[in-house]
Structures are given as structure tokens and as C-alpha cells.
Design a protein around this motif. Sequence first.
Motif: not given
Length: 354
Positions: A31-36, A38-43, A168-172
Amino acid sequence: MQTVTDINTLRAVTHDAARIFTERARHLAALSYLRQRGILGTHLASNWMLGYAPPGWTRMVDKLANRYPEQALIDAGVARRSSRGTLIDTFRDRIIFGIRDPEGQVAGFIGRDLSGGLRAPKYLNTPQSPLFDKSRLLFGLPEGTQAGTPQQPVVVEGPLDVLAIIDRAGASGTTSLLPIAACGTSFTDSHARRVAEAAFTAQSPVVVAMDADNAGRSAATRVGEQLRRTGLDVRIALLPNGSDPCEYLSNAAGGVEAFRHDHAVPLVTVHAEQAIAAQGDQMQWIEGRLGATRAITRYLATYPPSYAARQVGWLADTLDLHHTTITRELATAYEERRAVPTPEAQQPAASLVR
């Protein structure tokens, strides 16, 4: 004589390897790599298998060797023989993405290198086995499919592109996109049929979104043609030059609208633009415009005549030619095609662009 590992043992090894790859600390590293990137992973739902294989030669082997024969670890793709004949891990210092079969079970892995070593492949797949057939499996299809919810497939190149669109779709608040990628291999006709099943179930067009460079555009049209032969309505996403879907979405201005069919362009438009670009400066002369016309109409002749006829108007405007010229060249293209029938001409066209 070498014993072939049975498929149940392959499943057991793969299941245990997935559990180890996704232990809490390793999952957090992924998850840390994904955040680097630009993928927050929260969705991202819990059914996305995300893990990490740390550096070291035998971390996985040490945990599994007392449970399974060495050949089973090799056949399942989690270990291999070193140059000295010892057993070592296949995946080392890599973010791990689990690839599921149509039943939702993890069938293998794809690992993204973090070492930066010049000799290390950027992506590494589980090798072919009775359990893992990369010519048939698609990353994201089992995870992303939601029963009863129509979803428009988006064919992308790699797992990061899939996850970026999902996140990103989940965030929107959007759940209508189904991003999927081939498992680090060429897109096959078997892949196309699986995408077609999802698209026809959702009664949806398909968008292809590859890297926005010359190689990516060529790949997008090639994949688009494979999908079109299944009878699908295929569109191509337009991304800024040099970007891939993940990079595009990491930009604050990049949104998932670019991957919706009503923002993408029909496959025939892409072919027309390529034919025009091939003429270059000759487009200022009638000879160049006729050359582009012949290339475009030969391509249009692979579509049903009723569809091709509806393209005459905009082609005449685009090429600055009279519509009768386009119609004549189109008729000639169909005559040439009938004279030399090809398997592609026999393909169904049940749901083409209208």
C-alpha cells in the motif's frame, strides 16, 4: 523421471504463498508503494490481493520447504533452481499482485521490481502451469465484476493502471468502470472473448486505454481489432502524450471520464487519423487526400456496408473531398475485398459503433 505436481497441490502452494505475501507488514509495504504512485488504496476492496516479496534469496522457500516437495514449489512458480542447483525464491524485492481465476481463486502472481537492477525484468509472472494460464487470465476481471451492476470494460496495460482507475473511480463515487489487464503478456483472442462476455452482459462498449506513445497507440489499435472481431463496439481513450493511465490519474487534473466510452473515440476514427498522418505534407494535394481515402476505405470495408455508409459524410468533410469520391472508393474497396475473402470478413459485427 520427474513427477508432475497435481493441480490441487499447485493450488495449495499458491494459496500459502499468497498468505505469506500478504502478511500485515508486507501488505502495508504494498500500500505504501501504491501511494507513491498516486494510488491511495482507500477504495480498493479486500479481494484485491496486494503484497510484497522482500529482498533475500530464500524467504519464501524457508517457509514452504517443510510443507511441500521442492518440485511443487518450482511448478507453482514460487521457487526456482539457482545456478548452483539450490532452491531460491522466484519473487524478490517486488510488489506482488495476485491474479485470480474465473472462480475468484488466486492462480498466480505478477511482481513489479523495486530493486532497479539493470538485469531484473520490470514485471515477472508466475510461469505457465495447469493452474496459471496467462493467455486466458485477466487481472482485475474477477475482482472488479459486481453482480447486477452494469460495468463498462476498460482494457489497460498493467496492474497499476487497473488499480489507479478503480481507486479514482471509487473516490468519485463511480462503480460503472471495469478496468482489466492482460497478465504481463500479449493480449490474446481468449482474453478478447472474456472481455466480450463482460461487455455483452453489461450491454456496454469497450474502451482501450494504453500508453500514449507510438508503441502504446499501436498496441491499442491491435487490441481494439481483436475486440472488434468479437462483435464489440470499441473506443480508444485519448490520453496526453507520454502518459499511461496510472500517470494520468496521478495528476490532479486527470479524471476517470477519459475512460468512459462517451469521451473516447471510435476505432475507425483512430485508423482514419493514422492514414491521414501517414500522408504528411501530401495532404495538401489531391493525390495525398486520395491516398488517405483509399487506406481508410480499405479499412472500412472490413465493417458491414450499412455502418461504412454512415461514415461517408464526416470523411468527405475531413478529407475535403466530395462525398461521391468517398462512396466510389468505398465501393471499390468492397469489390476488392469480395474478390479475396478473408477470415476477418466473416466475423460477426453484432454491436458495432452506430
